[in-house]
Each structure stands twice: as structure tokens, then as C-alpha cells.
Design an enzyme around this catalytic site. Structure first.
Site, short mmCIF file in Angstrom:
data_model
loop_
_atom_site.label_atom_id
_atom_site.label_comp_id
_atom_site.label_asym_id
_atom_site.label_seq_id
_atom_site.Cartn_x
_atom_site.Cartn_y
_atom_site.Cartn_z
N ASN A 1 -6.50 -1.43 -2.89
CA ASN A 1 -5.46 -2.16 -3.48
C ASN A 1 -5.78 -2.66 -4.94
O ASN A 1 -6.88 -3.56 -4.82
CB ASN A 1 -4.87 -3.24 -2.50
N HIS B 1 -8.36 5.66 3.71
CA HIS B 1 -8.25 4.12 3.65
C HIS B 1 -8.12 3.90 1.84
O HIS B 1 -9.33 3.98 1.14
CB HIS B 1 -9.16 3.45 4.06
N MET C 1 0.78 -1.33 0.10
CA MET C 1 -0.01 -0.08 0.08
C MET C 1 0.83 1.33 -0.02
O MET C 1 0.78 2.05 -0.96
CB MET C 1 -0.83 0.04 1.10
P1 NAI Z 1 3.04 -4.57 3.99
O1 NAI Z 1 3.22 -5.60 4.70
O2 NAI Z 1 3.08 -4.86 2.36
O3 NAI Z 1 3.83 -3.32 4.11
C1 NAI Z 1 4.14 -2.92 5.62
C2 NAI Z 1 5.39 -2.24 5.50
O4 NAI Z 1 5.63 -1.44 6.44
C3 NAI Z 1 6.75 -3.37 5.56
O5 NAI Z 1 7.42 -2.74 4.48
C4 NAI Z 1 7.34 -3.10 6.91
O6 NAI Z 1 8.59 -3.11 6.87
C5 NAI Z 1 6.92 -1.50 7.14
N1 NAI Z 1 6.96 -1.31 8.56
C6 NAI Z 1 6.62 -1.80 9.45
N2 NAI Z 1 6.74 -1.10 10.94
C7 NAI Z 1 7.17 -0.14 10.42
C8 NAI Z 1 7.49 1.08 11.30
N3 NAI Z 1 7.40 1.18 12.39
N4 NAI Z 1 8.04 2.15 10.60
C9 NAI Z 1 8.36 2.08 9.15
N5 NAI Z 1 8.06 1.03 8.53
C10 NAI Z 1 7.50 -0.04 8.95
O7 NAI Z 1 1.53 -3.94 4.26
P2 NAI Z 1 0.38 -3.55 3.25
O8 NAI Z 1 -0.50 -4.55 2.73
O9 NAI Z 1 1.13 -2.61 2.46
O10 NAI Z 1 -0.57 -2.89 4.58
C11 NAI Z 1 -0.26 -1.81 4.99
C12 NAI Z 1 -1.52 -1.00 5.70
O11 NAI Z 1 -2.25 -0.82 4.63
C13 NAI Z 1 -2.15 -1.80 6.81
O12 NAI Z 1 -2.49 -0.93 7.96
C14 NAI Z 1 -3.15 -2.49 6.06
O13 NAI Z 1 -4.21 -3.04 6.67
C15 NAI Z 1 -3.70 -1.49 5.46
N6 NAI Z 1 -4.29 -1.89 3.62
C16 NAI Z 1 -4.02 -2.91 3.25
C17 NAI Z 1 -4.55 -3.44 1.95
C18 NAI Z 1 -4.15 -4.38 1.08
O14 NAI Z 1 -4.56 -4.86 0.16
N7 NAI Z 1 -2.82 -4.93 1.40
C19 NAI Z 1 -5.82 -2.53 1.51
C20 NAI Z 1 -6.14 -1.21 2.22
C21 NAI Z 1 -5.25 -0.97 3.47
#
Ligand code: NAI
Length: 664
Positions: free
Chosen positions: A447, A444, A318
Site C-alpha cells: 500500500n 501480496h 487494496m
Molecule cells: P478494507 O477494509 O479497506 O477493504 C476490504 C473490503 O472487502 C471492504 O470494502 C469490504 O466490504 C469487502 N468485503 C468483505 N467481505 C467481502 C466478501 N465476502 N466479498 C466481497 N467483498 C467483501 O481492507 P484492505 O486494507 O483493502 O485489505 C484487504 C486485504 O489486503 C486484507 O487481506 C489485508 O490484510 C491485505 N493488505 C492490506 C494492506 C493495507 O495496507 N491496507 C497491505 C497489503 C495487504
């Protein structure tokens, strides 16, 4: 006397100008007064002495003619009225085409539907090369066919196969593509458009109308293939009608072909599909103009200060998507992740997205290069003091996000808005560590960010109007459609969607086969069935969100166990095109995964498609009613729009809270 929407004048060189300029609107769209005024205008020119040629032109800044006003079509009482409307337009454009002098369209801005049919009635089309100039026949997209001669004249201009391609695609194309496709004859710089159109008109008046090669007819197999492809889609009905007029009409004299067009147009215009699709068109339009008036008692601040530098935290799926989209809109971006490799992966993904945009002709190489250069990366938050908006997209974990918020509070400036992209966590929990919770808001995104048009704008109990207004303006400036909701677990889309997916899993656990569930929902119009959607989202993510839903709605959300059991067996769904879930992607992705038989608790049960649809849509409707009753969303229209744009709800059904889905 009030100004007419269509006026005429004849200049000293004998060129008659028909100018479209609806005094009551920033756009030109055909409605009864405009059609009546055009009738008068043509009648005036029919007998004019010394007339050598006619030029059609718009006085609007960005619109030639956007087509017929859909409000007018939506209000047609019956098929007879629709037929009458089609005949009237055809007859009028026919009179224009039959003028004894050449007619040239000078096109600047959107030239769509009825506007392009008008231009097609002329002998020559000059388009401005400005970016706002687009040309096409989008009627099939709203369940109609061109009914003012488009299905008859376009094939005679560019050939049956090419015309069918344009009409079925229902898209507006930029001027340069329109020239290549033969939809227009000439391009001119916007400033010279009138001069060039006049020159073309006088040239044709002196030298005679252009002799165009007779375009090729298309073989019967072409139409058979097109019909087969269209029949499985919800554009099937209008597509089949358009193909019919193009194929059969191609062999008929023009007047008879036009009668056939009228007949087929009238058959669609007051039908369920067109009514629903037109409703969706208006829902989207209203969504783009959303305001916050219903949410705040106090008035809006004078002007929302725009964001210039956006900090994005988390370079995962995201975060990288959001960073790319913001940069593509000309914003400066700092992308931060604690994991250096995640940043590298994120940057590679962003590069890929820019390349894709280049390949699709949305950006030039230079533009993409410049935008890519607008993204800085960092492994710490130190540089974030320059940001006026920060969007966190780190892992979905309350404690992690709270820790991050507390750190951010020490770094960002006093006017910086802090947003979370969480898909389910209540904003008030995340904002707890911040000394100024008024500046926290939920953004929000869905994806993939570059393709999904919806952003849920989430208001926490403390979000200030000034913050919300800035966020709303930001979402609109990104070209996304906002739906405003009150903070509550899962907001709207995640909440109702996971109730729905959980119910699909319950059906599965009760023995209804994967393919029966998915086929029933697809047949009803969903782009994919729920079991396939779970595979796409990931079994792990689905199971995690089921857990969150159970945590937040303990009295109503009873999580099924199949996803947990699949995870234990190492199945995670479709990951990067491979993997295994309800379907097996390494073998044949179309076939249900045979290994799933190990989990079936009972013999496979037959259930009629209609019952499956009723049960699953019923869950969506029931939960949406609760959301509305709780005030998480303001109106059923908001719910309809959010599911259309955020979950692929089939537009042809008009919206979840409509009778077709059991919502009324
Ligand atoms: P992801 O797991 O692909 O990426 C998360 C990233 O955050 C990782 O690269 C990690 O290293 C980094 N990270 C973790 N803690 C950190 C910190 N304290 N400081 C800086 N970087 C940090 O996760 P994704 O799928 O991108 O999701 C991110 C957010 O978006 C979540 O809250 C999720 O619920 C939300 N979301 C996800 C969707 C999806 O389809 N994947 C759709 C809409 C919202």
C-alpha cells in the site's frame, strides 16, 4: 574478426558517422572496450580528409547509450583508479568537442549518464520523439556525480540553477521535456532521426556553430539553499559534490573545472554510499528478472498463458488500488464488493488515481478514460466465470476468506488462477476449501499499490509451477518487482516488520521517548521512524497484526500492550490525515502526542541513538535469519530487495543483510 562496439564511416556528403553497437549486449554502456573503440574512432576522424561534420548514433532499438557500466565502477580498486577513469572519459569527449567540424548527437532511446555527457560534448542534439527516448544524468541516484564533463558542460548550456536541478533530481526525462529544458535542441520522428541529424550537421558545417546565449549564473544563496536541503538526505554527499563543481567550476576555465569534477567524482566513486547504491541497482535489476527455478524440481512449462480479465474481490484500500493498477496496464477488470457503498468509494478512489496519473503526464486524458472504462463493477461473483485470474482483497479474516474461496470454486473456470492479497495468513489455510489448491497463489501487493514496486509472490505447499509461472509473468507485466517466498505466517515483509514494530513499542514501554526512537531510525536512513509508521498503518491494524503474530509465533512473539491500550482510549493513529496516535495530527503532527504520558509506566529513559538502531535493526536481522533458515526466502539478496522495495529500507545502506545493518 569480431565486431567493434564503435565503428565509423564517412558518407558521400562528407558526414562521419560514429555508430555505437555493443555486439555482446542489447544495450550500449561504456566499458573499457567501448571507450577504447571510441578512442580509435575519434582518432580515425581527426585526420580524415573531406570531413564536414560528425553524427553520433546508436544501432540499438531502445538505447542510445545507457551510461557507464556500473560493474566497471563497482570494481574500481581505489580513488586513484576512479580519478583515472574520469580523466580518460573527459579527455576523450574533449577530443570529440575539439574536432574541427560540428558534432551532432542523434538520440533515440535512453541517453543516460555518460551517454548524455557524450552528447553534451557535441554542438547539437537531435532526439527522436519516441517514448523510449529519455535523457538525463542519474549519477547522484547511485551515490556518484557525472564525472565525464556533465557537471561542467550542462551548466554552461542551460544555466547553473537548471543544471543543478537536473543533476540533483537524477532522473531521466522524456524527449519532449528534454527539449523544453534545453537538454536537446530538436525533436524528430524516430524514422527521420538520422536524416534530420545529418541535415543539422551539414547546416552547422555551412553556417557555423550555433551562438548560444550565455546562461545565467546562479546566486550564492541558491547554492546555500540547495546545500541545506540536500544535507538532510542520503543523496547529500553526491549532491553537495555536484553543487560544488557547478558553483566553483562556473567561475573557472573549463580545464580547471573538469579537474575539480574529477577530484569530486573520485572522492565518491569508491566510497561506502556509492558501493551500496550500486549494489542496490543490481539487486533491483536481478529482481526484475526473477525466476522460479530454485523453487520447483520440474521444468517450467513452455510459455505462461497471460491473464486478460482479472477479477478483484473487495473494493477497499487494496482492492481498488490493485484494480486501478491492472486496468492501467490494459487488463480488463471486474471489481466486486458485497457493500455497494464500498464500491462507490473504491471507484472514486480509482478515478482519483487516474486523474493523478494524468496530472503527472503518465497518461493522456483519453488513455485514462479508456482504462477507467475497462473496469466493471459487481456486488456478486456471478460474472467471475470469465476471469482467468481472481485476486481476493477482502477483510483479513480466515473464516471470511475460506468462505469466499469455497464460493469461488463453484464459479470460476478450471484454468482460473486464484490469488490472495492477504498480508499474513498462510495460503494453505485459505486454500483448504478449494478442490484444486494447485491454482492458488499469494500476490501480496503493498500500500499504496500505484507507488509500491514490490509484490511478494507467495507459493503454498500445493501451488503448481504452471500457476506460479503465470503469476510471476503477471507481476512482471505490471511493472512490479516480484520476490518469491514460501507460504508462512506474515510471509517475509509483514513478519519481520511487525517483529521490528513490536520491539519499537517495547522500547517505548520501557520509557524511551517517541521522538528519540523515530529520530534515531530516521537519522540512520529510514524514511520514517517506527512510531510514526505505526500511526500511518493504524493503531488498530498494528494491534491486530501483533495478535496474529502472537498466534502464529507463540514461543517468540510477545506482543506489547501499548497499541491495545491506545485503542481502548480511542486512539487509532493517523486516519485520513487526522486522528491521534503517537503523534497528534489535529494539532502539530510533528510533535509527539502529549496525552501519551498517561500510559508511561516508568520515567522517560534516555537511550543513545546508536543503541536504539542496534536493537531495532538487530530484531530485523535476527528474524530475517530465521526466515532464511526456514526456507521462506531463498537468499539474503531476496530479503534485502524485499525490504528495500516493500518497507523503505535505506538504499544507501546497501541492504539489511549487509555489514552496515549488522547483517553479516
Ligand atoms: P478494507 O477494509 O479497506 O477493504 C476490504 C473490503 O472487502 C471492504 O470494502 C469490504 O466490504 C469487502 N468485503 C468483505 N467481505 C467481502 C466478501 N465476502 N466479498 C466481497 N467483498 C467483501 O481492507 P484492505 O486494507 O483493502 O485489505 C484487504 C486485504 O489486503 C486484507 O487481506 C489485508 O490484510 C491485505 N493488505 C492490506 C494492506 C493495507 O495496507 N491496507 C497491505 C497489503 C495487504
Amino acid at each position: 574478426m569480431s565486431q567493434l562496439p564503435v565503428t565509423t564511416s564517412i558518407d558521400a556528403d562528407g558526414v562521419g558517422w560514429i555508430t555505437f553497437d555493443d555486439p555482446g549486449s542489447r544495450a550500449n554502456a561504456f566499458n573499457p572496450p567501448m571507450l577504447a573503440a571510441l578512442r580509435e574512432a575519434i582518432a580515425g576522424l581527426e585526420g580524415a580528409a573531406g570531413l564536414k561534420a560528425v553524427v553520433l548514433v546508436s544501432a540499438k532499438e531502445k538505447i542510445f547509450i545507457a551510461g557507464a557500466d556500473l560493474r566497471w565502477i563497482a570494481a574500481l580498486p581505489d580513488a586513484a583508479a576512479a580519478a583515472q577513469l574520469s580523466r580518460e572519459g573527459q579527455e576523450l569527449f574533449g577530443r570529440l568537442a575539439a574536432l574541427k567540424v560540428p558534432v551532432v548527437a542523434a538520440i533515440h532511446g535512453a541517453c543516460a549518464g555518460g551517454g548524455f555527457e557524450l552528447a553534451l560534448a557535441g554542438a547539437w542534439r537531435v532526439a527522436s520523439d519516441a517514448k523510449e527516448t529519455t535523457v538525463g544524468l542519474p549519477e547522484v541516484g547511485v551515490g556518484l556525480i557525472p564525472g565525464w564533463g556533465g557537471c561542467v558542460r550542462l551548466p554552461r548550456l542551460v544555466g547553473a540553477a537548471a543544471a543543478a536541478g537536473h543533476i540533483l533530481k537524477a532522473a531521466l526525462v522524456p524527449a519532449a521535456d528534454a527539449l523544453k529544458a534545453g537538454l536537446v535542441d530538436e525533436l524528430a520522428p524516430a524514422a527521420e532521426l538520422r536524416l534530420r541529424a545529418k541535415a543539422a550537421a551539414l547546416r552547422l558545417a555551412a553556417a557555423g556553430l550555433p551562438v548560444r546565449a550565455v546562461p545565467p549564473a546562479a546566486p550564492a544563496e541558491f547554492f546555500a539553499t540547495q546545500r541545506r536541503t540536500a544535507s538532510g538526505r542520503f543523496r547529500g554527499q553526491p549532491a553537495a559534490a555536484a553543487l560544488d563543481v557547478i558553483e566553483r567550476g562556473g567561475g573557472l576555465p573549463e580545464a580547471e573545472a573538469l579537474r575539480l569534477e574529477t577530484e569530486r567524482f573520485a572522492g565518491l566513486a569508491t566510497g561506502e554510499a556509492a558501493r551500496n547504491l550500486i549494489r542496490v541497482f543490481f539487486l533491483k535489476e536481478a529482481g526484475r528478472k526473477a525466476t522460479l527455478d530454485a523453487w520447483f524440481a520440474e521444468p517450467a512449462p513452455a510459455a505462461a498463458e497471460p491473464f486478460r480479465i482479472v477479477g478483484v474481490i473487495g473494493a477497499g484500500v487494496m482492492g481498488s488500488g490493485i484494480a486501478q493498477w491492472c486496468a492501467s496496464r490494459g487488463l480488463g477488470v471486474i471489481l466486486c464488493d458485497t457493500d455497494r457503498e464500498a464500491i462507490e468509494r473504491g471507484i472514486t478512489a480509482i478515478r482519483g488515481l487516474f486523474k493523478q496519473a494524468e496530472e503527472r503526464g503518465q497518461l493522456t486524458h483519453d488513455q485514462a478514460h479508456r482504462m477507467m472504462g475497462g473496469i466493471g463493477v459487481s456486488t456478486s461473483l456471478e460474472d467471475f466465470d470469465v476471469c482467468d485470474l481472481v485476486i481476493e482483497a477482502i477483510v483479513e479474516n480466515v473464516a471470511e476468506k475460506q468462505k469466499l474461496m469455497a464460493n469461488l470454486a463453484k464459479i470460476v473456470g478450471p484454468d482460473c488462477v486464484v490469488a490472495s492479497n492477504t498480508s499474513a495468513l498462510p495460503l494453505e489455510e485459505l486454500a483448504a476449501p478449494l478442490p484444486h489448491p494447485g491454482r492458488v497463489v499469494g500476490l501480496h501487493f503493498f500500500n499504496p499499490v500505484n507507488r509500491m514496486p514490490l509484490v511478494e509472490l507467495v507459493l503454498g505447499p500445493h501451488t503448481s509451477r504452471a500457476t506460479a509461472e503465470r503469476a510471476l509473468a503477471f507481476v512482471k507485466s505490471l511493472g512490479k518487482t516480484p520476490v518469491v517466498c514460501r507460504s508462512s505466517p506474515g510471509f517475509f515483509v509483514t513478519r519481520v516488520l511487525f517483529f521490528y514494530l513490536n520491539e519499537a513499542c517495547r522500547l517505548w514501554e520501557q520509557g524511551v521517548p517517541t521522538e528519540a526512537i523515530d529520530a534515531a531510525m530516521r537519522e540512520w536512513g529510514w524514511p520514517m521512524g517506527p512510531m510514526r509508521l505505526i500511526d500511518e498503518v493504524g493503531i488498530d491494524v498494528t494491534d491486530f497484526i501483533f495478535g496474529e503474530m502472537q498466534h502464529y509465533f507463540p514461543d517468540r512473539f510477545v506482543s506489547t500492550s501499548i497499541c491495545r491500550r491506545m485503542l481502548t482510549a480511542g486512539m487509532k493513529g493517523r486516519k485520513n490525515g487526522n486522528g491521534i496516535g503517537f503523534y497528534s495530527y489535529a494539532d502539530d503532527p510533528e510533535k509527539p502526542n502529549p496525552a501519551m504520558t498517561q500510559f508511561v509506566p516508568v520515567a522517560r529513559a534516555a537511550l543513545e541513538a546508536g543503541t536504539i538502531v542496534e536493537r531495532l535493526n538487530g530484531v530485523l536481522v535476527g528474524e530475517t535469519r530465521r526466515v532464511l533458515a526456514e526456507g521462506v526466502l531463498k537468499t539474503p539478496d531476496d530479503a534485502d530487495l524485499a525490504l528495500l522495495l516493500g518497507a523503505g529500507f535505506p538504499a544507501v545502506r546497501g541492504g539489511l543483510m549487509r555489514p552496515a545493518a549488522g547483517g553479516q
